[in-house]
Design a protein around this motif. Structure first.
Motif, short mmCIF file in Angstrom:
data_model
loop_
_atom_site.label_atom_id
_atom_site.label_comp_id
_atom_site.label_asym_id
_atom_site.label_seq_id
_atom_site.Cartn_x
_atom_site.Cartn_y
_atom_site.Cartn_z
N GLN A 93 -20.49 64.50 3.80
CA GLN A 93 -21.03 65.62 4.57
C GLN A 93 -21.29 65.10 5.98
OE1 GLN A 93 -24.22 67.92 2.76
NE2 GLN A 93 -23.73 66.98 0.78
N ILE A 94 -20.62 65.68 6.94
CA ILE A 94 -20.74 65.19 8.32
C ILE A 94 -21.51 66.20 9.15
CG2 ILE A 94 -19.47 64.50 10.39
CD1 ILE A 94 -17.16 63.74 8.46
N VAL A 95 -22.57 65.71 9.77
CA VAL A 95 -23.38 66.52 10.68
C VAL A 95 -23.52 65.70 11.95
CG1 VAL A 95 -25.65 67.52 11.12
CG2 VAL A 95 -24.65 67.65 8.83
N GLU A 96 -23.21 66.31 13.06
CA GLU A 96 -23.37 65.63 14.34
C GLU A 96 -24.54 66.27 15.06
OE1 GLU A 96 -19.72 65.24 16.38
OE2 GLU A 96 -18.69 64.51 14.60
N LEU A 97 -25.47 65.43 15.44
CA LEU A 97 -26.70 65.91 16.03
C LEU A 97 -27.02 65.05 17.24
CD1 LEU A 97 -29.34 67.56 15.91
CD2 LEU A 97 -30.22 65.82 14.34
N GLY A 98 -27.19 65.70 18.37
CA GLY A 98 -27.48 64.95 19.58
C GLY A 98 -28.23 65.80 20.59
N LEU A 99 -28.25 65.29 21.79
CA LEU A 99 -28.95 65.97 22.88
C LEU A 99 -28.14 67.18 23.36
CD1 LEU A 99 -29.91 62.72 24.73
CD2 LEU A 99 -31.51 64.29 23.63
N PRO A 100 -28.80 68.15 23.97
CA PRO A 100 -28.07 69.30 24.53
C PRO A 100 -27.05 68.84 25.57
CG PRO A 100 -30.44 69.68 24.57
CD PRO A 100 -30.23 68.25 24.20
N ASP A 101 -25.93 69.55 25.65
CA ASP A 101 -24.86 69.17 26.58
C ASP A 101 -25.32 69.09 28.03
OD1 ASP A 101 -22.85 68.79 24.76
OD2 ASP A 101 -22.08 70.83 24.92
N ASN A 102 -26.22 69.98 28.43
CA ASN A 102 -26.64 69.97 29.83
C ASN A 102 -27.67 68.88 30.12
OD1 ASN A 102 -28.85 71.11 28.58
ND2 ASN A 102 -29.07 72.77 30.07
N GLY A 103 -28.16 68.21 29.07
CA GLY A 103 -29.06 67.07 29.26
C GLY A 103 -30.16 67.36 30.25
N GLY A 104 -30.30 66.49 31.23
CA GLY A 104 -31.34 66.65 32.24
C GLY A 104 -30.89 67.45 33.44
N HIS A 105 -29.73 68.11 33.33
CA HIS A 105 -29.19 68.88 34.45
C HIS A 105 -30.13 70.02 34.81
CE1 HIS A 105 -26.06 70.48 37.06
NE2 HIS A 105 -26.38 71.67 36.58
N THR A 106 -30.36 70.17 36.08
CA THR A 106 -31.18 71.29 36.55
C THR A 106 -30.41 72.04 37.62
OG1 THR A 106 -32.20 70.00 38.32
CG2 THR A 106 -33.31 69.98 36.16
#
Length: 147
Positions: free
Chosen positions: A96-109
Protein backbone atom coordinates in the motif's frame (compact mmCIF):
# COMPACT_ATOMS: atom_id res chain seq x y z
CA UNK A 1 1.77 14.61 -21.47
CA UNK A 2 1.60 12.46 -18.40
CA UNK A 3 2.60 8.81 -18.29
CA UNK A 4 -0.16 6.82 -16.58
CA UNK A 5 -0.79 3.12 -15.99
CA UNK A 6 -3.29 3.23 -18.87
CA UNK A 7 -0.54 3.94 -21.44
CA UNK A 8 2.49 2.13 -22.75
CA UNK A 9 5.86 3.62 -23.63
CA UNK A 10 5.16 2.82 -27.28
CA UNK A 11 1.81 4.64 -27.20
CA UNK A 12 3.50 7.74 -25.76
CA UNK A 13 6.18 7.64 -28.47
CA UNK A 14 3.48 7.50 -31.17
CA UNK A 15 1.53 10.34 -29.53
CA UNK A 16 4.69 12.46 -29.34
CA UNK A 17 5.37 11.90 -33.04
CA UNK A 18 1.79 12.84 -33.95
CA UNK A 19 2.00 16.02 -31.89
CA UNK A 20 5.20 17.02 -33.66
CA UNK A 21 3.66 16.30 -37.07
CA UNK A 22 0.34 18.05 -36.36
CA UNK A 23 0.85 21.69 -37.22
CA UNK A 24 -2.83 22.67 -36.85
CA UNK A 25 -2.21 24.27 -33.46
CA UNK A 26 -0.08 27.29 -34.23
CA UNK A 27 -0.20 28.87 -30.76
CA UNK A 28 3.57 28.51 -30.57
CA UNK A 29 5.27 29.62 -33.75
CA UNK A 30 8.23 27.37 -34.47
CA UNK A 31 10.14 27.65 -37.76
CA UNK A 32 9.54 24.72 -40.11
CA UNK A 33 13.28 23.98 -40.20
CA UNK A 34 13.31 23.53 -36.43
CA UNK A 35 10.22 21.31 -36.50
CA UNK A 36 11.78 19.16 -39.23
CA UNK A 37 14.85 18.60 -37.03
CA UNK A 38 12.86 17.47 -33.98
CA UNK A 39 12.73 13.74 -33.33
CA UNK A 40 11.11 11.66 -30.62
CA UNK A 41 13.09 8.95 -28.87
CA UNK A 42 11.49 6.69 -26.30
CA UNK A 43 14.04 5.40 -23.79
CA UNK A 44 12.21 2.18 -23.06
CA UNK A 45 15.04 0.71 -20.97
CA UNK A 46 15.28 3.63 -18.55
CA UNK A 47 11.74 4.93 -18.43
CA UNK A 48 10.10 5.33 -15.02
CA UNK A 49 7.02 3.17 -15.27
CA UNK A 50 3.82 4.51 -13.74
CA UNK A 51 2.08 2.52 -11.04
CA UNK A 52 -1.30 2.28 -9.42
CA UNK A 53 -1.67 1.59 -5.72
CA UNK A 54 -5.40 1.35 -4.99
CA UNK A 55 -6.55 3.10 -1.83
CA UNK A 56 -6.76 0.67 1.07
CA UNK A 57 -6.53 0.69 4.87
CA UNK A 58 -3.25 2.63 5.03
CA UNK A 59 -4.63 5.37 2.80
CA UNK A 60 -7.79 5.62 4.91
CA UNK A 61 -5.72 5.78 8.10
CA UNK A 62 -3.64 8.64 6.66
CA UNK A 63 -6.75 10.50 5.46
CA UNK A 64 -8.46 10.16 8.86
CA UNK A 65 -5.42 11.24 10.86
CA UNK A 66 -4.63 14.16 8.56
CA UNK A 67 -8.17 15.44 8.85
CA UNK A 68 -7.74 15.73 12.62
CA UNK A 69 -4.33 17.39 12.33
CA UNK A 70 -5.09 19.95 9.61
CA UNK A 71 -8.74 20.32 10.70
CA UNK A 72 -10.13 19.81 7.20
CA UNK A 73 -10.41 16.99 4.69
CA UNK A 74 -7.06 16.42 3.00
CA UNK A 75 -6.85 16.59 -0.77
CA UNK A 76 -6.14 13.15 -2.21
CA UNK A 77 -4.63 13.23 -5.67
CA UNK A 78 -1.78 11.88 -7.74
CA UNK A 79 -0.73 15.14 -9.32
CA UNK A 80 2.62 15.25 -7.57
CA UNK A 81 4.64 14.01 -10.53
CA UNK A 82 7.35 11.41 -10.55
CA UNK A 83 7.78 9.67 -7.22
CA UNK A 84 9.76 6.92 -5.56
CA UNK A 85 6.56 4.92 -5.15
CA UNK A 86 7.20 3.43 -8.60
CA UNK A 87 10.26 1.59 -7.22
CA UNK A 88 8.39 0.28 -4.17
CA UNK A 89 5.50 -0.90 -6.35
CA UNK A 90 7.87 -2.75 -8.70
CA UNK A 91 9.60 -4.55 -5.81
CA UNK A 92 6.49 -5.09 -3.66
CA UNK A 93 3.42 -5.26 -5.94
CA UNK A 94 0.99 -5.71 -3.03
CA UNK A 95 2.34 -2.80 -0.99
CA UNK A 96 0.00 0.00 0.00
CA UNK A 97 1.71 3.18 -1.16
CA UNK A 98 0.84 6.55 0.32
CA UNK A 99 2.90 9.61 -0.43
CA UNK A 100 2.66 12.33 2.14
CA UNK A 101 4.61 15.54 2.17
CA UNK A 102 4.53 19.28 2.38
CA UNK A 103 2.15 21.37 0.27
CA UNK A 104 3.47 22.12 -3.22
CA UNK A 105 3.54 25.87 -2.65
CA UNK A 106 5.63 25.38 0.51
CA UNK A 107 6.66 28.72 1.94
CA UNK A 108 5.68 30.60 -1.22
CA UNK A 109 3.83 33.81 -0.56
CA UNK A 110 2.19 36.33 -2.86
CA UNK A 111 4.84 38.91 -1.91
CA UNK A 112 7.65 36.96 -3.54
CA UNK A 113 8.14 34.73 -6.56
CA UNK A 114 10.55 32.50 -4.65
CA UNK A 115 10.04 29.53 -2.42
CA UNK A 116 7.78 26.55 -2.80
CA UNK A 117 8.65 23.00 -3.72
CA UNK A 118 11.47 22.47 -6.21
CA UNK A 119 11.91 26.19 -6.81
CA UNK A 120 14.69 28.68 -6.26
CA UNK A 121 15.11 29.08 -2.49
CA UNK A 122 12.90 26.06 -1.80
CA UNK A 123 11.28 26.45 1.60
CA UNK A 124 8.27 25.59 3.69
CA UNK A 125 6.36 27.16 6.52
CA UNK A 126 7.23 26.06 10.05
CA UNK A 127 3.53 25.41 10.65
CA UNK A 128 3.36 22.97 7.71
CA UNK A 129 6.51 21.20 8.91
CA UNK A 130 5.10 20.80 12.44
CA UNK A 131 1.82 19.39 11.05
CA UNK A 132 3.70 16.96 8.82
CA UNK A 133 5.85 15.77 11.74
CA UNK A 134 2.71 15.18 13.82
CA UNK A 135 1.13 13.28 10.95
CA UNK A 136 4.12 10.94 10.53
CA UNK A 137 4.20 10.28 14.28
CA UNK A 138 0.48 9.55 14.55
CA UNK A 139 0.50 7.33 11.45
CA UNK A 140 3.35 5.26 12.89
CA UNK A 141 1.59 5.01 16.25
CA UNK A 142 -1.63 3.86 14.59
CA UNK A 143 0.16 1.27 12.44
CA UNK A 144 2.08 -0.14 15.41
CA UNK A 145 -1.02 -0.43 17.59
CA UNK A 146 -2.91 -2.27 14.82
CA UNK A 147 -0.38 -5.10 14.54
Amino acid sequence: MRFTPQQSVGELAILSEKLLEDRSDQTIRVPTSVMAALKTKANVDSVSMPYDSPAASLAQTVIDLLATIIRSAPIVDAAGGTTDGRFVCAAFPNAQIVELGLPDNGGHTASTDRGGMHQIDECCSVSDLVKLSKAYGRILERMVTRT
